[in-house]
Write an enzyme that holds these catalytic residues in place. Sequence first.
Site, PDB file in Angstrom:
ATOM      1  N   LYS A  40      -1.103  -1.703   0.963  1.00 53.96           N
ATOM      2  CA  LYS A  40      -2.233  -1.912   2.661  1.00 53.96           C
ATOM      3  C   LYS A  40      -3.148  -0.435   3.256  1.00 53.96           C
ATOM      4  O   LYS A  40      -3.425   0.281   2.661  1.00 53.96           O
ATOM      5  CB  LYS A  40      -1.156  -2.090   3.419  1.00 53.96           C
ATOM      6  N   GLY A  45      -1.056   7.200   1.947  1.00 59.78           N
ATOM      7  CA  GLY A  45      -0.748   6.991   0.164  1.00 59.78           C
ATOM      8  C   GLY A  45      -1.888   6.633   0.017  1.00 59.78           C
ATOM      9  O   GLY A  45      -3.129   6.758  -0.706  1.00 59.78           O
ATOM     10  N   CYS A  46      -2.402   4.888   0.864  1.00 58.20           N
ATOM     11  CA  CYS A  46      -3.458   4.385   0.000  1.00 58.20           C
ATOM     12  C   CYS A  46      -4.873   5.335   0.396  1.00 58.20           C
ATOM     13  O   CYS A  46      -5.574   4.779  -0.452  1.00 58.20           O
ATOM     14  CB  CYS A  46      -3.062   3.063   0.689  1.00 58.20           C
ATOM     15  N   THR A  47      -4.654   5.173   1.615  1.00 52.77           N
ATOM     16  CA  THR A  47      -6.284   6.584   2.124  1.00 52.77           C
ATOM     17  C   THR A  47      -6.002   7.274   1.452  1.00 52.77           C
ATOM     18  O   THR A  47      -7.386   7.832   0.731  1.00 52.77           O
ATOM     19  CB  THR A  47      -5.391   6.993   3.599  1.00 52.77           C
ATOM     20  N   ALA A  50      -7.723   6.728  -2.004  1.00 52.81           N
ATOM     21  CA  ALA A  50      -9.136   5.852  -1.985  1.00 52.81           C
ATOM     22  C   ALA A  50      -9.750   7.225  -1.833  1.00 52.81           C
ATOM     23  O   ALA A  50     -10.216   7.511  -2.599  1.00 52.81           O
ATOM     24  CB  ALA A  50      -9.400   4.856  -0.717  1.00 52.81           C
TER      25      ALA A  50
END
Length: 155
Positions: A40, A45-47, A50
Amino acid sequence: MSDLALGDAAPDFDLEADGGSRISLSALKGQPVVVYFYPKDNTPGCTKEAIAFTDLIEDFKKLGTTIVGISPDTARKHDNFIAKHYLAVRLGADTEKTTAEAYGVWVEKSMYGKKYMGVERATFLVDADGKIAQIWRKVKVAGHAEAVLEAVQAL
């Protein structure tokens, strides 16, 4: 559930992407492509993942490699995510989860004893011939982008 293995042909995808564009694996044939799946936009974690790929984007470009992040978020959410964090990676909107299913990363997860379906954080390195050269499953974000860069350098 797909059990992709090294040397398999990477499943093609054609997704709506950031900036009102589309992105497909077949259009990138002839160059290495890093396809990373994440749950998401705008989650910790995703940020971090990326941003880590963005920090190394010039190194990947020197190797002729495109990085494509894929999540079930909409292209509009991807645009906001990119703008908020100054991301340099392409983001595909797998809103139907068909690409995640094709790569075997749409899986049953469990949190606080509740079971639900979600994206397993995973990365696939696709070589210039469209074959899977490396697979990372259940990715831990710290050091991951660097490990992927090393794998691209070894191609």
